[in-house]
Write a protein that holds these residues in place. Sequence first.
Motif, mmCIF file in Angstrom:
data_model
loop_
_atom_site.group_PDB
_atom_site.id
_atom_site.type_symbol
_atom_site.label_atom_id
_atom_site.label_comp_id
_atom_site.label_asym_id
_atom_site.label_seq_id
_atom_site.Cartn_x
_atom_site.Cartn_y
_atom_site.Cartn_z
ATOM 1 N N GLY A 107 0.815 -1.204 0.000
ATOM 2 C CA GLY A 107 0.000 0.000 0.000
ATOM 3 C C GLY A 107 0.844 1.248 0.000
ATOM 4 N N CYS A 108 0.183 2.364 -0.151
ATOM 5 C CA CYS A 108 0.856 3.650 -0.244
ATOM 6 C C CYS A 108 1.468 4.153 1.064
ATOM 7 C CB CYS A 108 -0.107 4.695 -0.794
ATOM 8 S SG CYS A 108 -0.534 4.408 -2.517
ATOM 9 N N PRO A 109 0.865 3.909 2.234
ATOM 10 C CA PRO A 109 1.379 4.577 3.438
ATOM 11 C C PRO A 109 2.867 4.320 3.714
ATOM 12 C CG PRO A 109 -0.732 3.553 3.902
ATOM 13 C CD PRO A 109 -0.325 3.113 2.525
ATOM 14 N N LEU A 110 3.302 3.086 3.613
ATOM 15 C CA LEU A 110 4.704 2.793 3.892
ATOM 16 C C LEU A 110 5.606 3.339 2.795
ATOM 17 C CD1 LEU A 110 6.763 1.576 5.766
ATOM 18 C CD2 LEU A 110 6.340 -0.647 4.722
ATOM 19 N N ARG A 111 5.217 3.208 1.563
ATOM 20 C CA ARG A 111 5.998 3.741 0.439
ATOM 21 C C ARG A 111 6.162 5.255 0.597
ATOM 22 N NH1 ARG A 111 7.451 1.891 -4.393
ATOM 23 N NH2 ARG A 111 6.200 0.019 -4.151
ATOM 24 N N GLU A 112 5.056 5.932 0.901
ATOM 25 C CA GLU A 112 5.111 7.384 1.102
ATOM 26 C C GLU A 112 5.984 7.751 2.292
ATOM 27 O OE1 GLU A 112 1.061 8.682 1.353
ATOM 28 O OE2 GLU A 112 0.673 8.284 -0.757
ATOM 29 N N GLU A 113 5.905 6.958 3.359
ATOM 30 C CA GLU A 113 6.728 7.219 4.541
ATOM 31 C C GLU A 113 8.208 7.098 4.213
ATOM 32 O OE1 GLU A 113 7.755 5.085 8.769
ATOM 33 O OE2 GLU A 113 5.707 4.916 8.023
ATOM 34 N N LEU A 114 8.567 6.079 3.452
ATOM 35 C CA LEU A 114 9.968 5.885 3.082
ATOM 36 C C LEU A 114 10.464 7.017 2.189
ATOM 37 C CD1 LEU A 114 9.865 2.047 2.476
ATOM 38 C CD2 LEU A 114 11.091 3.216 4.323
#
Length: 157
Positions: free
Chosen positions: A27-34
């Motif tokens: 999902g997007c949340p972890l990718r965006e966090e990184l």
Amino acid sequence: MKENVLDVLLYLFENYLEEEIEARYEGCPLREELEAAGFPAEAVTHAFEWLEGLEARKRSGDTVMPTTAYRVYAAEEMARLSTGCRGLLMHLENLGILTPDGRELVIERLMALDDDAVEEDHVRWVVLLALFNQPEHEEAYARMEDLVFQSYAEAVH
């Protein structure tokens, strides 16, 4: 860029439990966090592909290998894994931390980093990540964790 892949993997390892990574990396949340943490999008994508390769190996089941095996390295492996790296892998196998199949998994994952030259420090971390992801290797993981953090403590002093 290529060292950033290992940096992303170590960030995930240090900040998330295995279940959290598996549940969130698609999902997007972890990718965006990184990416917000400063990791390039390409390194994040490559790190997730690396983790998928590790997970696929776990799902495919362990191959049964002899308890002792002599490893002949391919030319590409010899070019990217220094004598020190290959010696470290042999040492970890002699200590019983790596099995022959575990060694093959680590070599495969080191080669998947797409780094021109792999350092011994990379080997230590990839072994730790691989053992963390493999069921029924808790004792080997604990021993490797001690070795990794002992080497860092010695380097600081």
